[in-house]
Design a protein around this motif. Structure first.
Motif, PDB file in Angstrom:
ATOM      1  N   GLN A   1       0.820  -1.208   0.000  1.00  0.00           N
ATOM      2  CA  GLN A   1       0.000   0.000   0.000  1.00  0.00           C
ATOM      3  C   GLN A   1       0.859   1.266   0.000  1.00  0.00           C
ATOM      4  O   GLN A   1       0.604   2.212  -0.742  1.00  0.00           O
ATOM      5  CB  GLN A   1      -0.892   0.004   1.245  1.00  0.00           C
ATOM      6  N   LEU A   2       1.905   1.273   0.823  1.00  0.00           N
ATOM      7  CA  LEU A   2       2.718   2.477   0.968  1.00  0.00           C
ATOM      8  C   LEU A   2       3.334   2.953  -0.356  1.00  0.00           C
ATOM      9  O   LEU A   2       3.237   4.136  -0.688  1.00  0.00           O
ATOM     10  CB  LEU A   2       3.810   2.253   2.015  1.00  0.00           C
ATOM     11  N   PRO A   3       3.957   2.068  -1.151  1.00  0.00           N
ATOM     12  CA  PRO A   3       4.548   2.559  -2.401  1.00  0.00           C
ATOM     13  C   PRO A   3       3.531   3.117  -3.386  1.00  0.00           C
ATOM     14  O   PRO A   3       3.879   3.962  -4.225  1.00  0.00           O
ATOM     15  CB  PRO A   3       5.243   1.311  -2.970  1.00  0.00           C
ATOM     16  N   LEU A   4       2.275   2.660  -3.322  1.00  0.00           N
ATOM     17  CA  LEU A   4       1.250   3.194  -4.223  1.00  0.00           C
ATOM     18  C   LEU A   4       1.097   4.697  -4.071  1.00  0.00           C
ATOM     19  O   LEU A   4       0.748   5.405  -5.013  1.00  0.00           O
ATOM     20  CB  LEU A   4      -0.104   2.542  -3.933  1.00  0.00           C
ATOM     21  N   HIS A   5       1.339   5.169  -2.853  1.00  0.00           N
ATOM     22  CA  HIS A   5       1.116   6.578  -2.550  1.00  0.00           C
ATOM     23  C   HIS A   5       2.425   7.307  -2.272  1.00  0.00           C
ATOM     24  O   HIS A   5       2.422   8.377  -1.664  1.00  0.00           O
ATOM     25  CB  HIS A   5       0.183   6.698  -1.344  1.00  0.00           C
ATOM     26  N   ALA A   6       3.551   6.706  -2.734  1.00  0.00           N
ATOM     27  CA  ALA A   6       4.879   7.296  -2.526  1.00  0.00           C
ATOM     28  C   ALA A   6       5.152   7.541  -1.054  1.00  0.00           C
ATOM     29  O   ALA A   6       5.745   8.549  -0.674  1.00  0.00           O
ATOM     30  CB  ALA A   6       5.034   8.590  -3.333  1.00  0.00           C
ATOM     31  N   MET A   7       4.705   6.610  -0.204  1.00  0.00           N
ATOM     32  CA  MET A   7       4.919   6.724   1.234  1.00  0.00           C
ATOM     33  C   MET A   7       5.900   5.668   1.748  1.00  0.00           C
ATOM     34  O   MET A   7       6.065   5.533   2.961  1.00  0.00           O
ATOM     35  CB  MET A   7       3.577   6.567   1.974  1.00  0.00           C
ATOM     36  N   GLY A   8       6.524   4.911   0.859  1.00  0.00           N
ATOM     37  CA  GLY A   8       7.542   3.964   1.283  1.00  0.00           C
ATOM     38  C   GLY A   8       8.768   4.687   1.802  1.00  0.00           C
ATOM     39  O   GLY A   8       9.022   5.854   1.455  1.00  0.00           O
ATOM     40  N   PRO A   9       9.575   4.037   2.639  1.00  0.00           N
ATOM     41  CA  PRO A   9      10.740   4.713   3.237  1.00  0.00           C
ATOM     42  C   PRO A   9      11.684   5.311   2.213  1.00  0.00           C
ATOM     43  O   PRO A   9      12.118   6.467   2.369  1.00  0.00           O
ATOM     44  CB  PRO A   9      11.418   3.581   4.032  1.00  0.00           C
ATOM     45  N   ASP A  10      12.025   4.571   1.171  1.00  0.00           N
ATOM     46  CA  ASP A  10      12.949   5.106   0.166  1.00  0.00           C
ATOM     47  C   ASP A  10      12.333   6.281  -0.577  1.00  0.00           C
ATOM     48  O   ASP A  10      13.024   7.274  -0.880  1.00  0.00           O
ATOM     49  CB  ASP A  10      13.342   4.012  -0.825  1.00  0.00           C
ATOM     50  N   GLN A  11      11.031   6.197  -0.878  1.00  0.00           N
ATOM     51  CA  GLN A  11      10.369   7.295  -1.581  1.00  0.00           C
ATOM     52  C   GLN A  11      10.319   8.552  -0.728  1.00  0.00           C
ATOM     53  O   GLN A  11      10.580   9.657  -1.210  1.00  0.00           O
ATOM     54  CB  GLN A  11       8.948   6.868  -1.975  1.00  0.00           C
ATOM     55  N   LEU A  12       9.995   8.388   0.556  1.00  0.00           N
ATOM     56  CA  LEU A  12       9.961   9.546   1.446  1.00  0.00           C
ATOM     57  C   LEU A  12      11.358  10.120   1.656  1.00  0.00           C
ATOM     58  O   LEU A  12      11.537  11.343   1.720  1.00  0.00           O
ATOM     59  CB  LEU A  12       9.335   9.164   2.788  1.00  0.00           C
ATOM     60  N   ARG A  13      12.348   9.236   1.749  1.00  0.00           N
ATOM     61  CA  ARG A  13      13.721   9.711   1.937  1.00  0.00           C
ATOM     62  C   ARG A  13      14.170  10.554   0.748  1.00  0.00           C
ATOM     63  O   ARG A  13      14.776  11.629   0.920  1.00  0.00           O
ATOM     64  CB  ARG A  13      14.651   8.500   2.127  1.00  0.00           C
ATOM     65  N   GLU A  14      13.826  10.096  -0.450  1.00  0.00           N
ATOM     66  CA  GLU A  14      14.182  10.871  -1.647  1.00  0.00           C
ATOM     67  C   GLU A  14      13.426  12.185  -1.694  1.00  0.00           C
ATOM     68  O   GLU A  14      13.970  13.227  -2.082  1.00  0.00           O
ATOM     69  CB  GLU A  14      13.883  10.019  -2.885  1.00  0.00           C
ATOM     70  N   ARG A  15      12.148  12.164  -1.280  1.00  0.00           N
ATOM     71  CA  ARG A  15      11.338  13.390  -1.291  1.00  0.00           C
ATOM     72  C   ARG A  15      11.871  14.409  -0.293  1.00  0.00           C
ATOM     73  O   ARG A  15      11.925  15.613  -0.579  1.00  0.00           O
ATOM     74  CB  ARG A  15       9.880  13.038  -0.946  1.00  0.00           C
ATOM     75  N   LEU A  16      12.296  13.939   0.880  1.00  0.00           N
ATOM     76  CA  LEU A  16      12.851  14.848   1.877  1.00  0.00           C
ATOM     77  C   LEU A  16      14.199  15.401   1.431  1.00  0.00           C
ATOM     78  O   LEU A  16      14.526  16.571   1.701  1.00  0.00           O
ATOM     79  CB  LEU A  16      12.987  14.127   3.216  1.00  0.00           C
ATOM     80  N   ALA A  17      14.987  14.583   0.742  1.00  0.00           N
ATOM     81  CA  ALA A  17      16.270  15.062   0.232  1.00  0.00           C
ATOM     82  C   ALA A  17      16.059  16.176  -0.781  1.00  0.00           C
ATOM     83  O   ALA A  17      16.795  17.173  -0.793  1.00  0.00           O
ATOM     84  CB  ALA A  17      17.051  13.903  -0.387  1.00  0.00           C
ATOM     85  N   ARG A  18      15.041  16.016  -1.637  1.00  0.00           N
ATOM     86  CA  ARG A  18      14.727  17.089  -2.593  1.00  0.00           C
ATOM     87  C   ARG A  18      14.278  18.348  -1.869  1.00  0.00           C
ATOM     88  O   ARG A  18      14.610  19.467  -2.257  1.00  0.00           O
ATOM     89  CB  ARG A  18      13.632  16.642  -3.559  1.00  0.00           C
ATOM     90  N   LEU A  19      13.490  18.159  -0.814  1.00  0.00           N
ATOM     91  CA  LEU A  19      13.015  19.314  -0.062  1.00  0.00           C
ATOM     92  C   LEU A  19      14.177  20.080   0.551  1.00  0.00           C
ATOM     93  O   LEU A  19      14.176  21.316   0.578  1.00  0.00           O
ATOM     94  CB  LEU A  19      12.065  18.839   1.045  1.00  0.00           C
ATOM     95  N   ALA A  20      15.185  19.343   1.047  1.00  0.00           N
ATOM     96  CA  ALA A  20      16.316  19.987   1.701  1.00  0.00           C
ATOM     97  C   ALA A  20      17.283  20.632   0.714  1.00  0.00           C
ATOM     98  O   ALA A  20      18.097  21.466   1.106  1.00  0.00           O
ATOM     99  CB  ALA A  20      17.068  18.966   2.552  1.00  0.00           C
ATOM    100  N   SER A  21      17.200  20.239  -0.558  1.00  0.00           N
ATOM    101  CA  SER A  21      18.111  20.806  -1.548  1.00  0.00           C
ATOM    102  C   SER A  21      17.616  22.168  -1.994  1.00  0.00           C
ATOM    103  O   SER A  21      16.524  22.611  -1.664  1.00  0.00           O
ATOM    104  CB  SER A  21      18.217  19.872  -2.763  1.00  0.00           C
TER     105      SER A  21
END
Length: 602
Positions: free
Chosen positions: A570-590
């Motif tokens: 379920q989590l990857p369907l909504h981009a809520m998996g750990p790796d997806q969130l980690r990548e999203r947060l990295a983009r936010l911090a850049s």
């Protein structure tokens, strides 16, 4: 690549390590044929039948054994419910009711929606389904509940009792069109406790419908044992003819069903069956040598879900606050771990009555309704009555990690009722803070969304000191350039992904938080604010922050419906998996992000 292959190939291949050598060999052949020949030139069921004909080898001849393998491979499900109804399902096949084309002697409506796997298993042993899709149950391929795409007359999403209503609707429509065709409805004795089922049967009687045949799996259980056996007198009063059969005898059920199909007029067939434990648990003992790879798909994981600790937390609150509790649940005691911790009353799937039982109790009593999305969606009218007249009302809104929606309904539906506040705690202290707030504000109904997933809470401060506010799990350290704001369970997901990124992280247990001026000032000075919402719909939380406080909020939220598959899928369907969130947060911090002018949905 065709649609059928896209739907089943990935979950089937992921299941391969949990299959026997023979199952893997046949599944590989089937997937190859599915890729070549399973194009979308017909229904989903027709495409699967084509593959089954191309690979005719059957690994099992007994649908009961097929059901067991499906549940072993999935690691979850309702095996006993399916076994309880298996003779009924076989009788439907024997009389041509289950071909999925609506061309048999009668229309079939499966109200007992969780027995879809029994139909898949019987299709398989009769050569109409390949094996590979069976290995995808709850994993993104085959759904565990009845659905039109898979040969059923109707789809079931929420209430169990809606199946009886669907059957009565169809019987009424056929009658008014002058069609001489029966409607067979498979139901359960627990399901008949639902108000919708009573209303539907009463209407069928008053409307004079003569084409309804109700088939009841009477196993004496919902999730818990029923308080009393099925009362057949009211079924006789409404439907006239009533026949009882041994539901564990295939021949007896088949003969009884055939007899009632041939008779004119409405009728009920009550099949006495047996059901074991409601939820399937993989065997702890070592499996047979060729099944050594069968394991629960989510292992290792913490032992229990947060929702199932509610009973223990309620007991601790009762002892701490020395208050009186009255706990009501529509057959959901196991879901919330009530047994052995607090006394409770099981209303037996009667979701509207569950709320209604709170209406006349003394003000000082804390009334607890332990329910979930399937049930509170059916009782909104009674909840409206309760929120405007009942003091000290706590609604535990179970939030499924898989199929049923949950907290986004809790806030979007229940949060719109008068005099409600909605929370999603993720620690014991936050749960107790919700009850303490209810004690201070008994005129407001407190809805507590209980996530049905196992997790370790963030190892940081929580919102228990201010349940309506927020707490910095990762402190801002001055004026941060970027901030992530989370609500309820989303805070657990982001905390796990943020440990290496270090973005300032504000966690809220309230789904409509009231943030203090200092917190709002930090958010207002940030150039980028990301709202992560696994428990919202339509970006409601972040949009509220944007609208009320003019913050530069981007929303990372559930963009599509919660689907019937396990949490890890379920989590990857909504981009809520750990790796997806980690990548999203990295983009936010850049520095690649915008400066407050990003679209509402990121």
């Amino acid at each position: 690549m065709n649609g059928l292959y896209e739907r089943f190939a990935a979950p089937a291949r992921e299941a391969m390590p949990r299959l026997t050598a023979a199952e893997r060999r046949v599944s590989e052949r089937e997937l190859a044929e599915l890729e070549l020949h399973g194009h979308d030139d017909g229904t989903l069921l027709e495409g699967l039948r084509k593959v089954a004909a191309l690979v005719p080898e059957r690994l099992y001849a007994d649908s009961a054994e097929v059901l067991l393998r499906m549940h072993e491979i999935a690691g979850s499900g309702n095996l006993q419910s399916n076994l309880s109804s298996l003779a009924l399902v076989r009788a439907c096949f024997a009389h041509g009711l289950a071909d999925g084309a609506g061309e048999g002697p009668a229309e079939l409506v499966v109200g007992r929606g969780h027995i879809a796997p029994a139909f898949y298993a019987e299709h398989y042993v009769r050569g109409a389904l390949p094996f590979a899709p069976l290995a995808t149950l709850h994993q993104g391929g085959l759904t565990g509940v009845v659905h039109r795409d898979l040969g059923f007359r109707s789809t079931m999403r929420y209430s169990l009792g809606v199946g009886v209503a669907q059957a009565v609707s169809l019987a009424w429509d056929l009658t008014r069109r002058g069609e001489d065709r029966k409607v067979v409805c498979l139901a359960g004795d627990g399901e008949l406790h639902e108000g919708a089922a009573f209303e539907a049967l009463r209407f069928a009687h008053d409307a004079g419908l003569t084409n309804l045949l109700l088939v009841v799996d009477a196993n004496g259980k919902g999730i818990e044992p029923l308080a009393k056996p099925l009362n057949t007198a009211y079924l006789s009063a409404y439907l006239g003819t009533l026949t009882e059969a041994d539901g564990r005898d295939d021949a007896a059920v088949e003969a009884a069903l055939g007899d009632l199909l041939a008779r004119p007029g409405p009728a009920a067939l009550v099949c006495r069956t047996h059901k074991g434990d409601h939820s399937f648990k993989p065997a702890a003992a070592a499996p047979a040598p060729d099944r050594a790879t069968v394991t629960a798909p989510d292992a290792p994981r913490p032992p229990v879900s947060f929702a199932s600790t509610a009973g223990r937390m309620l007991a601790a609150h009762r002892e701490r606050a020395e208050g009186e509790l009255a706990v009501f649940t529509p057959d959901m005691a196991a879901r919330f771990g009530l047994g052995g911790h607090v006394p409770y009353t099981n209303t037996g799937l009667a979701e509207t009555l569950t709320v209604g039982m709170t209406l006349s109790l003394p003000d000082h009593v804390t009334k607890v309704v332990a329910t979930d999305a399937m049930y509170y969606m059916d009782s909104l009218s009674m909840l409206t009555e309760a929120t405007t007249s009942v003091r000290n009302l706590l609604v535990l809104a179970g939030r499924s990690w898989g199929a049923w929606g949950g907290a986004h309904n809790a806030t979007n539906l229940l949060g719109l009722l008068l005099h409600t506040r909605v929370y999603e705690p993720v620690t014991t202290a936050e749960f107790h803070a919700c009850l303490d707030r209810l004690a201070r504000d008994p005129a407001t109904t407190h809805v507590v969304s209980m996530i049905d997933a196992a997790f370790e809470p963030p190892a940081a401060p929580d919102c228990s000191a201010d349940i309506d506010g927020g707490v910095w799990i990762t402190p801002p350290g001055g004026d941060p350039d970027a901030v992530v704001v989370t609500f309820g369970y989303a805070g657990v997901l982001v905390d796990a992904a943020n440990r290496d990124t270090g973005v300032a992280h504000l966690h809220c247990a309230a789904l409509a938080p009231r943030l203090d001026p200092a917190t709002l000032a930090v958010l207002g000075r940030a150039r980028r604010v990301l709202s992560v919402e696994y428990n919202g719909a339509g970006g409601g939380f972040g949009e509220r922050l944007r609208a009320e406080h003019l913050l530069p909020v981007e929303v990372h939220a559930v963009r599509r419906d919660i689907e019937t598959r396990v949490h890890r899928h379920q989590l990857p369907l909504h981009a809520m998996g750990p790796d997806q969130l980690r990548e999203r947060l990295a983009r936010l911090a850049s520095k690649r992000e915008g400066s407050g002018h990003a679209p509402a949905y990121a």
